[in-house]
Design a protein around this motif. Structure first.
Motif, PDB file in Angstrom:
ATOM      1  N   VAL A   1      12.458 -17.573   1.879  1.00  0.00           N
ATOM      2  CA  VAL A   1      11.653 -16.520   1.147  1.00  0.00           C
ATOM      3  C   VAL A   1      11.817 -15.256   1.505  1.00  0.00           C
ATOM      4  O   VAL A   1      12.172 -15.096   3.002  1.00  0.00           O
ATOM      5  CB  VAL A   1      10.066 -16.947   1.403  1.00  0.00           C
ATOM      6  N   VAL A   2      12.035 -14.086   0.758  1.00  0.00           N
ATOM      7  CA  VAL A   2      12.106 -12.803   1.426  1.00  0.00           C
ATOM      8  C   VAL A   2      10.733 -12.140   1.523  1.00  0.00           C
ATOM      9  O   VAL A   2      10.044 -12.116   0.306  1.00  0.00           O
ATOM     10  CB  VAL A   2      12.989 -11.994   0.432  1.00  0.00           C
ATOM     11  N   VAL A   3      10.522 -11.598   2.834  1.00  0.00           N
ATOM     12  CA  VAL A   3       9.204 -10.877   3.054  1.00  0.00           C
ATOM     13  C   VAL A   3       9.283  -9.623   2.134  1.00  0.00           C
ATOM     14  O   VAL A   3      10.238  -8.842   2.229  1.00  0.00           O
ATOM     15  CB  VAL A   3       9.099 -10.648   4.247  1.00  0.00           C
ATOM     16  N   LYS A   4       8.338  -9.414   1.618  1.00  0.00           N
ATOM     17  CA  LYS A   4       8.156  -7.972   0.673  1.00  0.00           C
ATOM     18  C   LYS A   4       6.914  -7.154   1.088  1.00  0.00           C
ATOM     19  O   LYS A   4       5.802  -7.495   1.680  1.00  0.00           O
ATOM     20  CB  LYS A   4       8.035  -8.123  -1.027  1.00  0.00           C
ATOM     21  N   GLY A   5       6.986  -5.964   1.601  1.00  0.00           N
ATOM     22  CA  GLY A   5       6.142  -4.956   1.999  1.00  0.00           C
ATOM     23  C   GLY A   5       5.985  -5.166   3.501  1.00  0.00           C
ATOM     24  O   GLY A   5       6.386  -5.604   4.351  1.00  0.00           O
ATOM     25  N   ALA A   6       4.778  -4.310   3.950  1.00  0.00           N
ATOM     26  CA  ALA A   6       4.421  -4.006   5.128  1.00  0.00           C
ATOM     27  C   ALA A   6       3.271  -4.540   5.897  1.00  0.00           C
ATOM     28  O   ALA A   6       2.839  -4.256   6.847  1.00  0.00           O
ATOM     29  CB  ALA A   6       4.456  -2.608   5.598  1.00  0.00           C
ATOM     30  N   SER A   7       2.590  -5.497   5.078  1.00  0.00           N
ATOM     31  CA  SER A   7       1.250  -6.127   5.312  1.00  0.00           C
ATOM     32  C   SER A   7       1.345  -6.983   6.797  1.00  0.00           C
ATOM     33  O   SER A   7       0.578  -7.224   6.899  1.00  0.00           O
ATOM     34  CB  SER A   7       0.700  -6.971   4.212  1.00  0.00           C
ATOM     35  N   MET A   8       2.500  -7.332   7.080  1.00  0.00           N
ATOM     36  CA  MET A   8       2.651  -8.181   8.289  1.00  0.00           C
ATOM     37  C   MET A   8       3.248  -7.624   9.532  1.00  0.00           C
ATOM     38  O   MET A   8       3.601  -8.355  10.419  1.00  0.00           O
ATOM     39  CB  MET A   8       3.238  -9.652   7.995  1.00  0.00           C
ATOM     40  N   VAL A   9       3.356  -6.381   9.367  1.00  0.00           N
ATOM     41  CA  VAL A   9       4.047  -5.573  10.469  1.00  0.00           C
ATOM     42  C   VAL A   9       3.263  -5.588  11.706  1.00  0.00           C
ATOM     43  O   VAL A   9       1.972  -5.662  11.517  1.00  0.00           O
ATOM     44  CB  VAL A   9       4.335  -4.095  10.013  1.00  0.00           C
TER      45      VAL A   9
ATOM     46  N   ASN B   1       9.721  -5.605   6.022  1.00  0.00           N
ATOM     47  CA  ASN B   1      10.113  -5.579   4.639  1.00  0.00           C
ATOM     48  C   ASN B   1      11.578  -6.169   4.599  1.00  0.00           C
ATOM     49  O   ASN B   1      12.307  -5.639   5.612  1.00  0.00           O
ATOM     50  CB  ASN B   1       9.921  -4.316   4.176  1.00  0.00           C
ATOM     51  N   LYS B   2      11.669  -7.147   3.833  1.00  0.00           N
ATOM     52  CA  LYS B   2      13.233  -7.728   3.761  1.00  0.00           C
ATOM     53  C   LYS B   2      13.503  -8.589   4.716  1.00  0.00           C
ATOM     54  O   LYS B   2      14.876  -9.231   4.566  1.00  0.00           O
ATOM     55  CB  LYS B   2      14.051  -6.831   3.260  1.00  0.00           C
ATOM     56  N   ASP B   3      12.528  -8.962   5.615  1.00  0.00           N
ATOM     57  CA  ASP B   3      12.913 -10.298   6.446  1.00  0.00           C
ATOM     58  C   ASP B   3      13.154 -11.515   5.446  1.00  0.00           C
ATOM     59  O   ASP B   3      12.471 -11.458   4.486  1.00  0.00           O
ATOM     60  CB  ASP B   3      12.089 -10.202   7.338  1.00  0.00           C
ATOM     61  N   VAL B   4      14.109 -12.278   5.985  1.00  0.00           N
ATOM     62  CA  VAL B   4      14.431 -13.453   5.227  1.00  0.00           C
ATOM     63  C   VAL B   4      13.707 -14.761   6.309  1.00  0.00           C
ATOM     64  O   VAL B   4      14.165 -14.869   7.418  1.00  0.00           O
ATOM     65  CB  VAL B   4      15.683 -13.798   4.963  1.00  0.00           C
ATOM     66  N   ILE B   5      12.811 -15.691   5.701  1.00  0.00           N
ATOM     67  CA  ILE B   5      12.050 -16.594   6.676  1.00  0.00           C
ATOM     68  C   ILE B   5      12.271 -17.882   5.843  1.00  0.00           C
ATOM     69  O   ILE B   5      12.891 -18.089   4.681  1.00  0.00           O
ATOM     70  CB  ILE B   5      10.704 -16.228   6.518  1.00  0.00           C
ATOM     71  N   ILE B   6      12.395 -18.913   6.715  1.00  0.00           N
ATOM     72  CA  ILE B   6      12.426 -20.266   6.146  1.00  0.00           C
ATOM     73  C   ILE B   6      10.853 -20.956   6.224  1.00  0.00           C
ATOM     74  O   ILE B   6      10.286 -20.970   7.358  1.00  0.00           O
ATOM     75  CB  ILE B   6      13.242 -21.236   6.988  1.00  0.00           C
TER      76      ILE B   6
ATOM     77  N   PHE C   1      16.948 -13.659   8.969  1.00  0.00           N
ATOM     78  CA  PHE C   1      17.595 -12.408   8.595  1.00  0.00           C
ATOM     79  C   PHE C   1      16.493 -11.258   9.014  1.00  0.00           C
ATOM     80  O   PHE C   1      15.283 -11.327   8.566  1.00  0.00           O
ATOM     81  CB  PHE C   1      18.107 -12.171   7.217  1.00  0.00           C
ATOM     82  N   PRO C   2      16.747 -10.212   9.524  1.00  0.00           N
ATOM     83  CA  PRO C   2      18.135  -9.690  10.140  1.00  0.00           C
ATOM     84  C   PRO C   2      18.404 -10.806  11.281  1.00  0.00           C
ATOM     85  O   PRO C   2      17.520 -11.154  12.121  1.00  0.00           O
ATOM     86  CB  PRO C   2      17.892  -8.398  10.671  1.00  0.00           C
ATOM     87  N   PHE C   3      19.856 -10.837  11.346  1.00  0.00           N
ATOM     88  CA  PHE C   3      20.384 -11.524  12.468  1.00  0.00           C
ATOM     89  C   PHE C   3      19.956 -11.256  13.745  1.00  0.00           C
ATOM     90  O   PHE C   3      19.763 -12.060  14.878  1.00  0.00           O
ATOM     91  CB  PHE C   3      21.870 -11.495  12.263  1.00  0.00           C
ATOM     92  N   GLN C   4      19.875 -10.087  14.181  1.00  0.00           N
ATOM     93  CA  GLN C   4      19.476  -9.714  15.431  1.00  0.00           C
ATOM     94  C   GLN C   4      17.853 -10.013  15.686  1.00  0.00           C
ATOM     95  O   GLN C   4      17.346  -9.715  16.956  1.00  0.00           O
ATOM     96  CB  GLN C   4      19.685  -8.044  15.542  1.00  0.00           C
ATOM     97  N   SER C   5      17.387 -10.426  14.690  1.00  0.00           N
ATOM     98  CA  SER C   5      15.593 -10.533  14.931  1.00  0.00           C
ATOM     99  C   SER C   5      15.304 -12.039  14.767  1.00  0.00           C
ATOM    100  O   SER C   5      14.435 -12.546  14.191  1.00  0.00           O
ATOM    101  CB  SER C   5      14.999  -9.609  14.035  1.00  0.00           C
ATOM    102  N   ILE C   6      16.397 -12.893  14.691  1.00  0.00           N
ATOM    103  CA  ILE C   6      16.189 -14.356  14.449  1.00  0.00           C
ATOM    104  C   ILE C   6      15.334 -14.882  15.372  1.00  0.00           C
ATOM    105  O   ILE C   6      15.070 -14.577  16.616  1.00  0.00           O
ATOM    106  CB  ILE C   6      17.519 -15.096  14.524  1.00  0.00           C
ATOM    107  N   LYS C   7      14.009 -15.716  14.880  1.00  0.00           N
ATOM    108  CA  LYS C   7      13.017 -15.918  15.804  1.00  0.00           C
ATOM    109  C   LYS C   7      12.680 -17.375  15.300  1.00  0.00           C
ATOM    110  O   LYS C   7      12.232 -17.463  13.915  1.00  0.00           O
ATOM    111  CB  LYS C   7      11.853 -15.085  15.828  1.00  0.00           C
ATOM    112  N   LEU C   8      11.971 -18.458  15.951  1.00  0.00           N
ATOM    113  CA  LEU C   8      11.479 -19.362  15.836  1.00  0.00           C
ATOM    114  C   LEU C   8      10.030 -19.365  16.063  1.00  0.00           C
ATOM    115  O   LEU C   8       9.492 -18.941  17.092  1.00  0.00           O
ATOM    116  CB  LEU C   8      11.983 -20.474  16.450  1.00  0.00           C
ATOM    117  N   PHE C   9       9.295 -19.764  14.886  1.00  0.00           N
ATOM    118  CA  PHE C   9       7.662 -19.595  15.044  1.00  0.00           C
ATOM    119  C   PHE C   9       6.967 -20.901  15.266  1.00  0.00           C
ATOM    120  O   PHE C   9       7.350 -21.763  14.320  1.00  0.00           O
ATOM    121  CB  PHE C   9       7.131 -18.918  13.937  1.00  0.00           C
ATOM    122  N   TRP C  10       6.488 -21.103  16.195  1.00  0.00           N
ATOM    123  CA  TRP C  10       5.555 -22.483  16.448  1.00  0.00           C
ATOM    124  C   TRP C  10       4.411 -22.187  16.132  1.00  0.00           C
ATOM    125  O   TRP C  10       3.470 -21.753  16.677  1.00  0.00           O
ATOM    126  CB  TRP C  10       6.184 -22.984  17.873  1.00  0.00           C
TER     127      TRP C  10
END
Length: 184
Positions: free
Chosen positions: A37-45, A50-55, A175-184
């Protein structure tokens, strides 16, 4: 048929089978297990930009403070927000302090940099009764808020989210690659 033609035919059939099998496995995984999923907007900053790609995991049990992706109530889009209230929970905000079931919670994930200097708070006071007309989150629903409260349309604005509208829980930013993060 010559031996070479038979061998070539077997090789082609083998490749076609492997490709079809791969496509079926990818489809099943994306449809029932996980989805990008591609994140749209700034509601979760600051949690997501915006435009982060998450699984998104479609098989996760949803817990308080998880990040969930769900079908937007009034748009043909998906939103990502943080689960604050589960079925049976009471939720209120008082003087910028989250209170769930009478217990106060710190919210280190909230974007406090955007606080209004005059009010020095990021979330207005509210109770569930004021927002949805009930004291507790009913069965089959959740209450969600964005981490960037001043720029988030969330349960304060459109009410509760049906569990049926939930696509899944965010587990990984890829994505972005420099911000790869696993959420538990």
């Amino acid at each position: 048929m010559t031996e070479k033609k038979a061998s070539t035919k077997k090789e082609i059939i083998s490749w076609v089978f492997a490709i079809v099998f791969g496509i079926v496995v990818a489809f099943v995984c994306r449809e029932y297990i996980f989805s990008p999923v591609v994140v749209k907007g700034a509601s979760m900053v600051p949690t997501y930009e915006n435009k982060d790609v998450i699984i998104v995991s479609k098989i996760s049990k949803i817990n308080r403070f998880d990040h969930v992706v769900f079908k937007a109530p009034y748009e043909d889009e998906y939103y990502i927000k943080r689960v604050i209230g589960l079925p049976g929970d009471t939720v209120e905000m008082k003087d910028d302090v989250l209170i769930v079931n009478g217990e106060e919670y710190e919210e280190p994930y909230v974007n406090r940099e955007a606080a209004d200097p005059l009010q020095n708070r990021i979330t207005e006071n509210f109770t569930l009764q004021e927002i949805i007309g009930e004291d507790k989150v009913p069965e089959g629903f959740i209450f969600v808020l964005g981490d960037n409260r001043l720029k988030s349309a969330d349960s304060r604005h459109y009410g509760l989210i049906s569990m049926e509208a939930i696509l899944g829980e965010s587990k990984l930013r890829v994505f972005p690659f420099q911000s790869i993060k696993l959420f538990w």
